[in-house]
Design a protein around this motif. Structure first.
Motif, PDB file in Angstrom:
ATOM      1  N   MET A  66       2.473   5.016   0.885  1.00 27.85           N
ATOM      2  CA  MET A  66       3.080   5.621   2.076  1.00 27.85           C
ATOM      3  C   MET A  66       1.963   6.170   2.963  1.00 27.85           C
ATOM      4  O   MET A  66       1.040   6.815   2.465  1.00 27.85           O
ATOM      5  CB  MET A  66       3.993   6.786   1.648  1.00 27.85           C
TER       6      MET A  66
ATOM      7  N   GLY B 246       0.830  -1.211   0.000  1.00 28.83           N
ATOM      8  CA  GLY B 246       0.000   0.000   0.000  1.00 28.83           C
ATOM      9  C   GLY B 246       0.855   1.247   0.000  1.00 28.83           C
ATOM     10  O   GLY B 246       2.082   1.181   0.180  1.00 28.83           O
TER      11      GLY B 246
ATOM     12  N   PHE C   1      18.439   7.027  -1.567  1.00 27.65           N
ATOM     13  CA  PHE C   1      17.898   7.726  -2.735  1.00 27.65           C
ATOM     14  C   PHE C   1      18.867   8.815  -3.209  1.00 27.65           C
ATOM     15  O   PHE C   1      19.096   8.973  -4.407  1.00 27.65           O
ATOM     16  CB  PHE C   1      16.533   8.360  -2.404  1.00 27.65           C
TER      17      PHE C   1
ATOM     18  N   LYS D 292       0.936   0.448   7.038  1.00 29.65           N
ATOM     19  CA  LYS D 292       1.548  -0.890   6.948  1.00 29.65           C
ATOM     20  C   LYS D 292       2.426  -1.209   8.161  1.00 29.65           C
ATOM     21  O   LYS D 292       2.362  -2.313   8.702  1.00 29.65           O
ATOM     22  CB  LYS D 292       2.407  -1.007   5.671  1.00 29.65           C
TER      23      LYS D 292
ATOM     24  N   GLU E 186      15.189  -3.724  -3.185  1.00 25.08           N
ATOM     25  CA  GLU E 186      13.891  -4.295  -2.799  1.00 25.08           C
ATOM     26  C   GLU E 186      13.674  -5.643  -3.484  1.00 25.08           C
ATOM     27  O   GLU E 186      13.222  -6.605  -2.861  1.00 25.08           O
ATOM     28  CB  GLU E 186      12.753  -3.341  -3.209  1.00 25.08           C
TER      29      GLU E 186
ATOM     30  N   PHE F   2      17.645   1.566  -5.300  1.00 24.15           N
ATOM     31  CA  PHE F   2      16.783   1.161  -4.179  1.00 24.15           C
ATOM     32  C   PHE F   2      15.789   0.084  -4.635  1.00 24.15           C
ATOM     33  O   PHE F   2      15.565  -0.900  -3.923  1.00 24.15           O
ATOM     34  CB  PHE F   2      16.033   2.387  -3.628  1.00 24.15           C
ATOM     35  N   ARG F   3      15.210   0.258  -5.818  1.00 24.41           N
ATOM     36  CA  ARG F   3      14.254  -0.747  -6.336  1.00 24.41           C
ATOM     37  C   ARG F   3      14.938  -2.093  -6.540  1.00 24.41           C
ATOM     38  O   ARG F   3      14.346  -3.148  -6.328  1.00 24.41           O
ATOM     39  CB  ARG F   3      13.630  -0.274  -7.654  1.00 24.41           C
TER      40      ARG F   3
ATOM     41  N   ASP G 260      11.713  -1.868   4.304  1.00 24.56           N
ATOM     42  CA  ASP G 260      12.494  -0.625   4.441  1.00 24.56           C
ATOM     43  C   ASP G 260      13.544  -0.762   5.559  1.00 24.56           C
ATOM     44  O   ASP G 260      14.698  -0.379   5.393  1.00 24.56           O
ATOM     45  CB  ASP G 260      11.587   0.568   4.779  1.00 24.56           C
TER      46      ASP G 260
ATOM     47  N   PRO H 259      11.528  10.397   0.398  1.00 21.56           N
ATOM     48  CA  PRO H 259      12.146  11.211  -0.664  1.00 21.56           C
ATOM     49  C   PRO H 259      11.168  11.566  -1.789  1.00 21.56           C
ATOM     50  O   PRO H 259      11.258  12.658  -2.352  1.00 21.56           O
ATOM     51  CB  PRO H 259      13.272  10.315  -1.200  1.00 21.56           C
TER      52      PRO H 259
ATOM     53  N   ILE I 150      16.884   5.503   4.112  1.00 24.54           N
ATOM     54  CA  ILE I 150      16.264   5.510   2.777  1.00 24.54           C
ATOM     55  C   ILE I 150      16.603   6.833   2.072  1.00 24.54           C
ATOM     56  O   ILE I 150      16.933   6.847   0.884  1.00 24.54           O
ATOM     57  CB  ILE I 150      14.719   5.390   2.900  1.00 24.54           C
TER      58      ILE I 150
ATOM     59  N   THR J 219       5.848  -4.010   3.364  1.00 21.87           N
ATOM     60  CA  THR J 219       6.652  -3.582   2.213  1.00 21.87           C
ATOM     61  C   THR J 219       6.676  -2.058   2.070  1.00 21.87           C
ATOM     62  O   THR J 219       5.720  -1.379   2.443  1.00 21.87           O
ATOM     63  CB  THR J 219       6.071  -4.177   0.904  1.00 21.87           C
ATOM     64  N   GLY J 220       7.732  -1.537   1.488  1.00 18.37           N
ATOM     65  CA  GLY J 220       7.786  -0.114   1.154  1.00 18.37           C
ATOM     66  C   GLY J 220       6.722   0.192   0.099  1.00 18.37           C
ATOM     67  O   GLY J 220       6.370  -0.689  -0.703  1.00 18.37           O
ATOM     68  N   GLY J 221       6.231   1.428   0.105  1.00 19.96           N
ATOM     69  CA  GLY J 221       5.084   1.788  -0.737  1.00 19.96           C
ATOM     70  C   GLY J 221       5.261   1.617  -2.242  1.00 19.96           C
ATOM     71  O   GLY J 221       4.278   1.556  -2.977  1.00 19.96           O
TER      72      GLY J 221
ATOM     73  N   ARG K 100      -0.537   4.579  -9.166  1.00 18.93           N
ATOM     74  CA  ARG K 100      -0.173   3.289  -8.572  1.00 18.93           C
ATOM     75  C   ARG K 100      -1.350   2.366  -8.294  1.00 18.93           C
ATOM     76  O   ARG K 100      -1.170   1.143  -8.202  1.00 18.93           O
ATOM     77  CB  ARG K 100       0.571   3.538  -7.254  1.00 18.93           C
TER      78      ARG K 100
END
Ligand code: S3P
Length: 171
Positions: free
Chosen positions: A10, A8, A48, A14, A60, A56-57, A33, A119, A44, A78-80, A137
């Motif tokens: 930011m 989901g 970035f 979560k 992940e 970063f991706r 994260d 960021p 983070i 999970t990160g957004g 998204r």
């Protein structure tokens, strides 16, 4: 029991929900994260700024692949942006029950007012950024999810109970 994977935007809750859910189920918790920051020994924001979003991706995705080998059930927060990378969809689905915590942009803006740790939402025109990013998204979150929960008007406890109720059949 399969892993319970929370996805989901930011500010969708979560992190808070994952902690409660892990306690309630008596299983471990992994926050992507947190794990990336721990491994990288930097925030983070630093990742970035110094290495870029693309790097970063990649981090992940590597973590997601490593988690596929984890046999003990976990709650995974999970990160957004993780679930909206198309190449992560099948990895997520294979991991466990994927639960999308869906929020309205207004909720995100209230919760993240003054936040400096994301960021992607820094600088001017935060409201436009949140609205545009969430709109872009949304289809990806929905496609990756096994369960979609509209969480704006629910307490973290209610969200936890709803997740358990919805995923009981697959436990
Ligand atoms: C991001 C969300 C953040 C973090 C990074 C990128 C995103 O995680 O992974 O800042 O692309 O939406 P939270 O969803 O936990 O804030």
């Amino acid at each position: 029991m399969r892993h319970k994977v929370l996805i989901g935007f930011m500010g969708s809750g979560k992190t808070t929900v994952s902690k409660l859910l892990a306690q309630r189920l008596g299983i471990g918790l992994l926050d992507t994260d947190e794990e990336i920051q721990r491994k990288q020994q930097r925030s983070i924001t630093c990742i970035f700024a110094e290495s870029g979003e693309k790097a970063f991706r990649q981090m992940e995705r590597e973590l997601l692949k490593a988690l596929a080998k984890e046999k003990t059930p976990l709650v995974i927060s999970t990160g957004g942006g993780l679930a909206v990378q198309p190449e992560n969809k099948s990895l997520l689905k294979a991991l466990g029950d994927v639960i999308y915590l869906q929020v309205r942009p207004e909720t995100v803006l209230t919760r993240l007012a003054g936040d400096e740790t994301r960021p992607l939402l820094q600088g001017e025109e935060k409201e436009q950024k949140v609205r545009a990013l969430l709109r872009a998204r949304e289809p990806f979150y929905e496609a990756a999810a096994d369960e979609i929960l509209a969480v704006d008007d629910l307490t973290p406890e209610q969200i936890v109970e709803e997740i358990i109720r919805r995923t009981e059949a697959t436990a």
